[in-house]
Write a protein that holds these residues in place. Structure first.
Motif, mmCIF file in Angstrom:
data_model
loop_
_atom_site.group_PDB
_atom_site.id
_atom_site.type_symbol
_atom_site.label_atom_id
_atom_site.label_comp_id
_atom_site.label_asym_id
_atom_site.label_seq_id
_atom_site.Cartn_x
_atom_site.Cartn_y
_atom_site.Cartn_z
ATOM 1 N N GLY A 71 1.337 18.569 2.817
ATOM 2 C CA GLY A 71 2.084 19.807 3.382
ATOM 3 C C GLY A 71 3.299 19.378 3.611
ATOM 4 O O GLY A 71 4.414 20.230 3.587
ATOM 5 N N LEU A 72 3.689 17.991 4.254
ATOM 6 C CA LEU A 72 4.927 17.699 4.746
ATOM 7 C C LEU A 72 5.783 16.797 4.108
ATOM 8 O O LEU A 72 6.930 16.519 3.880
ATOM 9 C CB LEU A 72 4.686 16.848 6.188
ATOM 10 N N LYS A 73 5.010 16.299 2.884
ATOM 11 C CA LYS A 73 5.724 15.457 1.771
ATOM 12 C C LYS A 73 6.832 16.228 1.159
ATOM 13 O O LYS A 73 6.618 17.388 0.674
ATOM 14 C CB LYS A 73 4.821 14.740 0.993
ATOM 15 N N GLY A 74 7.898 15.667 1.058
ATOM 16 C CA GLY A 74 9.194 16.461 0.344
ATOM 17 C C GLY A 74 9.748 17.369 1.502
ATOM 18 O O GLY A 74 10.859 17.901 1.169
ATOM 19 N N LEU A 75 9.281 17.441 2.764
ATOM 20 C CA LEU A 75 9.960 18.360 3.744
ATOM 21 C C LEU A 75 10.545 17.421 4.807
ATOM 22 O O LEU A 75 10.201 17.664 6.059
ATOM 23 C CB LEU A 75 9.004 19.279 4.455
ATOM 24 N N GLU A 76 11.540 16.574 4.417
ATOM 25 C CA GLU A 76 11.638 15.724 5.549
ATOM 26 C C GLU A 76 12.643 16.248 6.709
ATOM 27 O O GLU A 76 12.637 15.801 7.713
ATOM 28 C CB GLU A 76 12.835 14.736 4.856
ATOM 29 N N GLU A 77 13.095 17.405 6.604
ATOM 30 C CA GLU A 77 13.787 17.955 7.370
ATOM 31 C C GLU A 77 12.819 18.717 8.579
ATOM 32 O O GLU A 77 13.349 18.807 9.786
ATOM 33 C CB GLU A 77 14.791 19.469 7.042
ATOM 34 N N ALA A 78 11.633 18.839 8.046
ATOM 35 C CA ALA A 78 10.637 19.290 9.198
ATOM 36 C C ALA A 78 10.239 18.238 9.963
ATOM 37 O O ALA A 78 9.489 18.391 10.886
ATOM 38 C CB ALA A 78 9.832 20.187 8.877
ATOM 39 N N GLY A 111 -4.877 13.909 13.424
ATOM 40 C CA GLY A 111 -4.637 13.395 12.130
ATOM 41 C C GLY A 111 -3.400 13.919 11.376
ATOM 42 O O GLY A 111 -2.631 13.166 10.770
ATOM 43 N N VAL A 112 -2.907 15.105 11.822
ATOM 44 C CA VAL A 112 -1.592 15.486 11.452
ATOM 45 C C VAL A 112 -0.600 14.741 11.989
ATOM 46 O O VAL A 112 0.489 14.432 11.195
ATOM 47 C CB VAL A 112 -1.505 17.102 11.632
ATOM 48 N N LEU A 113 -0.651 14.739 13.389
ATOM 49 C CA LEU A 113 0.413 13.840 13.909
ATOM 50 C C LEU A 113 0.324 12.246 13.407
ATOM 51 O O LEU A 113 1.587 11.772 13.301
ATOM 52 C CB LEU A 113 0.097 13.499 15.403
ATOM 53 N N MET A 132 0.830 -1.193 -0.017
ATOM 54 C CA MET A 132 0.040 -0.119 0.046
ATOM 55 C C MET A 132 0.901 1.374 -0.197
ATOM 56 O O MET A 132 1.937 1.431 0.609
ATOM 57 C CB MET A 132 -1.038 0.100 1.275
ATOM 58 N N SER A 133 0.441 2.384 -0.559
ATOM 59 C CA SER A 133 0.907 3.535 -0.555
ATOM 60 C C SER A 133 0.980 4.085 0.768
ATOM 61 O O SER A 133 0.159 3.960 1.585
ATOM 62 C CB SER A 133 0.592 4.546 -1.521
ATOM 63 N N VAL A 134 1.762 5.267 1.253
ATOM 64 C CA VAL A 134 1.656 5.839 2.530
ATOM 65 C C VAL A 134 0.402 6.544 2.629
ATOM 66 O O VAL A 134 -0.002 6.564 3.733
ATOM 67 C CB VAL A 134 2.877 6.775 2.196
ATOM 68 N N LEU A 135 -0.034 7.270 1.521
ATOM 69 C CA LEU A 135 -1.374 7.957 1.604
ATOM 70 C C LEU A 135 -2.536 6.756 1.983
ATOM 71 O O LEU A 135 -3.194 7.258 2.878
ATOM 72 C CB LEU A 135 -1.693 8.504 0.142
ATOM 73 N N LEU A 158 -3.654 16.625 5.187
ATOM 74 C CA LEU A 158 -3.046 17.937 5.267
ATOM 75 C C LEU A 158 -1.441 17.666 5.381
ATOM 76 O O LEU A 158 -0.354 18.084 4.981
ATOM 77 C CB LEU A 158 -3.307 18.721 6.225
ATOM 78 N N ALA A 159 -1.120 16.424 6.444
ATOM 79 C CA ALA A 159 0.127 16.349 6.844
ATOM 80 C C ALA A 159 0.764 15.772 5.488
ATOM 81 O O ALA A 159 1.767 15.902 5.271
ATOM 82 C CB ALA A 159 0.129 15.526 8.005
ATOM 83 N N TYR A 160 0.214 14.838 4.773
ATOM 84 C CA TYR A 160 0.686 13.955 3.638
ATOM 85 C C TYR A 160 0.972 15.167 2.558
ATOM 86 O O TYR A 160 2.235 14.949 2.135
ATOM 87 C CB TYR A 160 -0.419 13.142 3.031
#
Length: 261
Positions: free
Chosen positions: A198-205, A131-133, A1-4, A194-196
């Motif tokens: 908004g944060l995808k590609g922002l590994e440093e965050a 959900g964000v967490l 399964m995908s992460v989403l 929103l987390a998926y």
């Protein structure tokens, strides 16, 4: 399964199952429900602390760039202050009893629909943040996402029992209270999405988001749940509380260890 898919699935399962479990819990005889609820709270404390200190924080520290450990612990500190302020604003409230000092009306014989509406708004925001967490945890590691979801579900059930009771005493029918609570739980999916995106590609965050997630779990356990346990000071009650807290920690530890094996 995908992460989403993982994120949406566990957000849906966690929200829907906690609402359903709380509804079933309310159907139990009053005496049995009163005996079981404190035990559920004790177990939730262990699950939350286990997920925060054995899952989220280690991953946050391991993933931070440049060994910025002070930044991670600073995020935990700011998170604790932030959740304190949110709770003061009655936007973040975890009631684990049928009545509590914030939810209960001034007179038990007079309940206002506005109280139920406030609960739904606060619960929706709380679910959205959960959900964000959950989304941030799954973006870091699938196994961490599962452990985080388990901890969220553990504390959601006793909270939903309290929310259900407030809605019923505010004039909601059982069916309407169940429906609105179920709709409120969908905010968890919105937070996960929103987390998926908004944060995808922002590994440093992500390590800092995990640190805030850990602070959320620690705050709920220490500020909201543990004080209620101190109302029972008998040795037998204390022993049961300790055993159930330990059980909650062990479930998270074993689950995390097994998934990573």
């Amino acid at each position: 399964m995908s992460v989403l898919t993982w994120i949406v699935l566990f957000c849906l399962l966690g929200g829907a199952l906690s609402v359903l479990a709380a509804a079933v819990f309310l159907l139990l005889p009053d005496a049995l429900r009163s005996r079981l609820l404190p035990h559920a709270v004790s177990f939730a404390i262990g699950a939350l602390l286990g997920a925060a200190l054995l899952g989220l924080l280690p991953h946050a520290l391991a993933g931070v760039a440049g060994n910025d450990f002070h930044g991670i612990t600073g995020a935990v500190l700011l998170g604790l202050f932030g959740f304190f302020v949110l709770e003061k604003l009655v936007l973040w409230r975890h009631c684990h009893h049928e009545y509590c000092e914030v939810h209960a009306p001034e007179e038990d014989t007079h309940h206002h629909a506005a109280a139920g509406t406030l609960i739904l708004i606060g619960d929706g925001l709380h679910n959205f943040i959960d959900g964000v967490l959950i989304g941030a945890a799954f973006l870091t590691d699938i196994h961490l996402g599962i452990v985080t979801s388990l901890a969220v579900a553990a504390h959601e059930i006793p909270q939903e029992v309290g929310d259900f009771a407030v809605l019923l005493h505010s004039g909601f029918t059982v069916r309407r209270a169940f429906l609105f609570n179920l709709l409120s739980s969908l905010a968890t999916v919105a937070g996960g999405l929103l987390a998926y995106y908004g944060l995808k590609g922002l590994e440093e965050a992500l390590p800092y988001v995990l640190a805030v997630a850990a602070s959320s779990f620690i705050y709920i356990a220490v500020a909201d749940l543990i004080p209620g346990l101190h109302k029972r000071v008998e040795f037998s009650a204390t022993l049961k509380q300790m055993l159930l807290i330990t059980a909650g920690v062990l479930v998270i530890y074993v689950t995390h260890s097994t998934l990573h094996a």
